[in-house]
Design a protein around this motif. Structure first.
Motif, PDB file in Angstrom:
ATOM      1  N   VAL A 131      28.976  26.435 -11.320  1.00  0.00           N
ATOM      2  CA  VAL A 131      27.975  27.464 -10.817  1.00  0.00           C
ATOM      3  C   VAL A 131      26.621  26.836 -10.791  1.00  0.00           C
ATOM      4  CG1 VAL A 131      26.970  29.547 -10.607  1.00  0.00           C
ATOM      5  CG2 VAL A 131      29.482  29.619 -10.879  1.00  0.00           C
ATOM      6  N   PHE A 132      26.197  26.161 -11.822  1.00  0.00           N
ATOM      7  CA  PHE A 132      24.964  25.897 -12.171  1.00  0.00           C
ATOM      8  C   PHE A 132      24.836  24.591 -11.255  1.00  0.00           C
ATOM      9  CE2 PHE A 132      25.450  27.885 -16.644  1.00  0.00           C
ATOM     10  CZ  PHE A 132      25.054  28.855 -16.063  1.00  0.00           C
ATOM     11  N   ASP A 133      25.702  23.768 -11.102  1.00  0.00           N
ATOM     12  CA  ASP A 133      25.818  22.595 -10.259  1.00  0.00           C
ATOM     13  C   ASP A 133      25.439  22.960  -8.935  1.00  0.00           C
ATOM     14  OD1 ASP A 133      26.291  20.477 -12.296  1.00  0.00           O
ATOM     15  OD2 ASP A 133      28.119  20.309 -12.077  1.00  0.00           O
ATOM     16  N   VAL A 134      26.080  23.893  -8.352  1.00  0.00           N
ATOM     17  CA  VAL A 134      25.841  24.545  -6.921  1.00  0.00           C
ATOM     18  C   VAL A 134      24.529  24.932  -6.796  1.00  0.00           C
ATOM     19  CG1 VAL A 134      26.496  26.450  -5.437  1.00  0.00           C
ATOM     20  CG2 VAL A 134      28.227  25.000  -6.551  1.00  0.00           C
ATOM     21  N   ASN A 151      25.281  26.922 -24.198  1.00  0.00           N
ATOM     22  CA  ASN A 151      26.870  26.555 -24.219  1.00  0.00           C
ATOM     23  C   ASN A 151      27.148  25.201 -24.160  1.00  0.00           C
ATOM     24  OD1 ASN A 151      29.452  26.324 -23.136  1.00  0.00           O
ATOM     25  ND2 ASN A 151      29.454  28.506 -22.957  1.00  0.00           N
ATOM     26  N   ASN A 152      27.766  24.779 -24.970  1.00  0.00           N
ATOM     27  CA  ASN A 152      27.968  23.394 -25.121  1.00  0.00           C
ATOM     28  C   ASN A 152      28.464  22.900 -23.724  1.00  0.00           C
ATOM     29  OD1 ASN A 152      26.801  23.045 -27.449  1.00  0.00           O
ATOM     30  ND2 ASN A 152      28.885  23.164 -28.665  1.00  0.00           N
ATOM     31  N   GLU A 153      29.379  23.578 -23.076  1.00  0.00           N
ATOM     32  CA  GLU A 153      30.128  23.184 -21.860  1.00  0.00           C
ATOM     33  C   GLU A 153      29.375  23.224 -20.581  1.00  0.00           C
ATOM     34  OE1 GLU A 153      33.918  25.105 -21.661  1.00  0.00           O
ATOM     35  OE2 GLU A 153      34.858  24.236 -23.611  1.00  0.00           O
ATOM     36  N   SER A 154      28.495  24.235 -20.769  1.00  0.00           N
ATOM     37  CA  SER A 154      27.624  24.181 -19.434  1.00  0.00           C
ATOM     38  C   SER A 154      26.171  23.873 -19.697  1.00  0.00           C
ATOM     39  CB  SER A 154      27.682  25.776 -19.008  1.00  0.00           C
ATOM     40  OG  SER A 154      26.709  26.604 -19.927  1.00  0.00           O
ATOM     41  N   SER A 155      25.745  23.359 -20.750  1.00  0.00           N
ATOM     42  CA  SER A 155      24.361  23.118 -21.058  1.00  0.00           C
ATOM     43  C   SER A 155      23.807  21.969 -20.140  1.00  0.00           C
ATOM     44  CB  SER A 155      24.158  22.846 -22.525  1.00  0.00           C
ATOM     45  OG  SER A 155      24.752  21.662 -22.955  1.00  0.00           O
ATOM     46  N   GLU A 156      24.425  21.201 -19.854  1.00  0.00           N
ATOM     47  CA  GLU A 156      23.859  19.941 -19.068  1.00  0.00           C
ATOM     48  C   GLU A 156      23.608  20.430 -17.725  1.00  0.00           C
ATOM     49  OE1 GLU A 156      24.773  15.340 -17.789  1.00  0.00           O
ATOM     50  OE2 GLU A 156      25.992  16.306 -19.353  1.00  0.00           O
ATOM     51  N   ALA A 157      24.825  21.115 -16.991  1.00  0.00           N
ATOM     52  CA  ALA A 157      24.411  21.717 -15.619  1.00  0.00           C
ATOM     53  C   ALA A 157      23.438  22.708 -15.540  1.00  0.00           C
ATOM     54  CB  ALA A 157      25.933  22.421 -15.355  1.00  0.00           C
ATOM     55  N   ALA A 158      23.292  23.503 -16.687  1.00  0.00           N
ATOM     56  CA  ALA A 158      22.327  24.565 -16.799  1.00  0.00           C
ATOM     57  C   ALA A 158      21.006  24.001 -16.591  1.00  0.00           C
ATOM     58  CB  ALA A 158      22.502  25.587 -17.963  1.00  0.00           C
ATOM     59  N   VAL A 159      20.670  22.689 -17.511  1.00  0.00           N
ATOM     60  CA  VAL A 159      19.660  22.123 -17.487  1.00  0.00           C
ATOM     61  C   VAL A 159      19.151  21.870 -15.974  1.00  0.00           C
ATOM     62  CG1 VAL A 159      18.362  19.735 -18.050  1.00  0.00           C
ATOM     63  CG2 VAL A 159      19.583  21.214 -19.869  1.00  0.00           C
ATOM     64  N   ARG A 160      20.158  21.172 -15.274  1.00  0.00           N
ATOM     65  CA  ARG A 160      19.778  20.849 -13.783  1.00  0.00           C
ATOM     66  C   ARG A 160      19.212  21.799 -12.886  1.00  0.00           C
ATOM     67  NH1 ARG A 160      24.202  17.346 -15.242  1.00  0.00           N
ATOM     68  NH2 ARG A 160      25.786  18.841 -13.994  1.00  0.00           N
ATOM     69  N   ALA A 161      19.938  22.929 -13.280  1.00  0.00           N
ATOM     70  CA  ALA A 161      19.578  24.622 -12.287  1.00  0.00           C
ATOM     71  C   ALA A 161      18.444  24.888 -13.021  1.00  0.00           C
ATOM     72  CB  ALA A 161      20.828  25.167 -12.749  1.00  0.00           C
ATOM     73  N   VAL A 162      17.946  24.894 -13.938  1.00  0.00           N
ATOM     74  CA  VAL A 162      16.526  25.318 -14.415  1.00  0.00           C
ATOM     75  C   VAL A 162      15.542  24.388 -13.928  1.00  0.00           C
ATOM     76  CG1 VAL A 162      15.236  25.784 -16.380  1.00  0.00           C
ATOM     77  CG2 VAL A 162      17.494  26.492 -16.512  1.00  0.00           C
ATOM     78  N   GLU A 163      15.881  23.241 -13.989  1.00  0.00           N
ATOM     79  CA  GLU A 163      14.945  21.952 -13.383  1.00  0.00           C
ATOM     80  C   GLU A 163      14.641  22.536 -12.029  1.00  0.00           C
ATOM     81  OE1 GLU A 163      15.993  18.020 -13.607  1.00  0.00           O
ATOM     82  OE2 GLU A 163      16.907  18.207 -15.605  1.00  0.00           O
ATOM     83  N   GLY A 164      15.782  22.839 -11.260  1.00  0.00           N
ATOM     84  CA  GLY A 164      15.441  22.943  -9.835  1.00  0.00           C
ATOM     85  C   GLY A 164      14.580  24.330  -9.325  1.00  0.00           C
ATOM     86  N   LEU A 165      14.734  25.235 -10.288  1.00  0.00           N
ATOM     87  CA  LEU A 165      14.011  26.366 -10.137  1.00  0.00           C
ATOM     88  C   LEU A 165      12.590  26.300 -10.578  1.00  0.00           C
ATOM     89  CD1 LEU A 165      16.054  29.384 -12.023  1.00  0.00           C
ATOM     90  CD2 LEU A 165      15.411  29.191  -9.593  1.00  0.00           C
ATOM     91  N   VAL A 166      12.180  25.396 -11.570  1.00  0.00           N
ATOM     92  CA  VAL A 166      10.843  25.463 -12.054  1.00  0.00           C
ATOM     93  C   VAL A 166      10.198  24.377 -11.661  1.00  0.00           C
ATOM     94  CG1 VAL A 166      11.388  26.288 -14.298  1.00  0.00           C
ATOM     95  CG2 VAL A 166      11.539  23.800 -14.106  1.00  0.00           C
ATOM     96  N   GLN A 167      10.800  23.201 -11.145  1.00  0.00           N
ATOM     97  CA  GLN A 167      10.177  22.290 -10.271  1.00  0.00           C
ATOM     98  C   GLN A 167      10.370  22.289  -8.588  1.00  0.00           C
ATOM     99  OE1 GLN A 167      11.700  18.741 -12.109  1.00  0.00           O
ATOM    100  NE2 GLN A 167      10.881  19.394 -14.229  1.00  0.00           N
ATOM    101  N   LYS A 168      10.722  23.538  -8.157  1.00  0.00           N
ATOM    102  CA  LYS A 168      10.900  23.341  -6.781  1.00  0.00           C
ATOM    103  C   LYS A 168       9.276  22.994  -6.256  1.00  0.00           C
ATOM    104  CE  LYS A 168      12.128  25.500  -2.887  1.00  0.00           C
ATOM    105  NZ  LYS A 168      13.359  24.845  -2.065  1.00  0.00           N
ATOM    106  N   ASP A 169       9.449  21.943  -5.427  1.00  0.00           N
ATOM    107  CA  ASP A 169       8.133  21.528  -4.643  1.00  0.00           C
ATOM    108  C   ASP A 169       7.638  22.346  -3.514  1.00  0.00           C
ATOM    109  OD1 ASP A 169       9.880  20.788  -2.779  1.00  0.00           O
ATOM    110  OD2 ASP A 169       9.481  18.698  -3.006  1.00  0.00           O
TER     111      ASP A 169
END
Length: 356
Positions: free
Chosen positions: A208-211, A239-257
């Motif tokens: 979901v986070f990757d999407v 969550n260890n299993e989802s943290s990396e994907a969640a990072v990418r999703a949060v990045e997308g939110l806060v860095q939307k240009d």
């Protein structure tokens, strides 16, 4: 339609696939099957009728179907369109039954679904997403997994900017994205939230986070920058299993240009996003700082063995802390100040090691 080599053996049997001489015959047969106007139809009939001997044969027949979808499906008759739709329904039923399907077939079928979507949507099949996935529900976790995989394949087929495309393909993809915004993305975003809310589907939360990370660049921002979605996203960082994907999703939110966005609208979005994230940083600071601090420490401990994508993601997320933590953060309680200093020190250590 069992495929035979010149010596009469099954052309797609597993031992044959590892024999270089037989591989040439298999390749030749498949190429001829692709050129045969009825080859794709026979391939579909064998797959739907379960007349294939193994997963490898299934995969090779899918190549014939894919070739047809790429080259001729846009001019398909009503009958041919129905054959393909029956083929898609059969696959969804197979997943719902809980039958084991290897990942390489799931990925291949996700790709095939994305091609059908790109050809049929929106003119021939405006309710593709609802009829294939959303209105049917998800009777088995495999259906959820495949739905998310298909969304990622659609992004690669239609959106991915790293893929060089012709002007014709670019124009087609622009129309598809516009139609998705109007006809189905809102429903898709609702399904993402429902999946994240369901603890029984936690194995697919990373997907979901990757999407979200893939789609946030062009969908309406309000679909995920909501009071109920953002906390689930932040929670995923812990969550260890989802943290990396969640990072990418949060990045997308806060860095939307804001590319392609109305300037006033985009400014309102940034303001709204800060209003959503800042209370989390103020009232439940550990939900933001601790996961990031742990990931930074993990990267530092791993050193050069760290996954480069994780390193880049963590660096970006550290710099995005200013969006998630209010400027008055350091004036809060002693506990919050301690956590801020700890995270800051770890960050400095990370940056120093990253540049050395």
């Amino acid at each position: 339609m069992t495929m035979k080599t010149v010596d009469g053996t099954n052309a797609l049997d597993c031992p044959v696939l590892t024999d270089p001489t037989k591989q040439n015959e298999v390749y030749s047969y498949l190429e001829n099957l692709k050129k045969d106007n009825a080859g794709w139809r026979r391939s579909v009939e064998n797959i739907v009728g379960n007349l294939i001997r193994n997963h490898e044969e299934h995969f090779l027949l899918l190549q014939v179907v894919e070739d047809y979808l790429r080259k001729r499906y846009s001019q398909a008759t009503i009958e041919e369109i129905e054959i393909i739709r029956t083929f898609l329904r059969n696959w969804m039923q197979k997943l719902a039954s809980g039958t084991f399907v290897p990942s390489f077939l799931i990925n291949k079928m996700g790709h095939i679904f994305s091609i059908v979507f790109s050809v049929d949507f929106p003119l021939r099949w405006p309710r593709f997403m609802q009829e294939v996935f959303l209105e049917r529900g998800f009777p088995h976790q495999s259906n959820v997994h495949f739905y998310l995989k298909t969304l990622i394949s659609i992004d690669q087929e239609v959106v991915d900017r790293d893929i060089e495309r012709s002007k014709r393909a670019f124009d087609r993809n622009t129309k598809i994205k516009d139609a998705m915004r109007e006809l189905c993305i809102k429903d898709c975003a609702e399904s993402w939230w429902q999946i994240l809310e369901n603890p029984n589907l936690s194995a697919d939360h990373s997907l979901v986070f990757d999407v979200v990370a893939a789609y946030i660049d062009w969908i309406d921002l309000e679909l995920v920058a909501t009071e109920r979605f953002v906390p689930l996203l932040i929670k995923g960082l812990s969550n260890n299993e989802s943290s990396e994907a969640a990072v990418r999703a949060v990045e997308g939110l806060v860095q939307k240009d804001g590319e392609g966005e109305d300037e006033i609208h985009f400014h309102d979005y940034r303001k709204q996003l800060r209003q959503l994230i800042n209370p989390i940083g103020t009232k439940r600071v550990q939900l933001v700082v601790e996961p990031i601090e742990q990931m930074v420490s993990q990267v530092l401990l791993a050193g050069t063995a760290s996954n480069i994508r994780l390193v880049e993601s963590v660096v970006q997320l550290v710099y995005a802390l200013s969006e998630m933590i209010p400027s008055t953060f350091t004036q809060q309680t002693k506990e919050k100040r301690r956590m801020a200093c700890s995270c800051h020190a770890t960050t400095l250590g990370f940056i120093a090691s990253d540049t050395s």
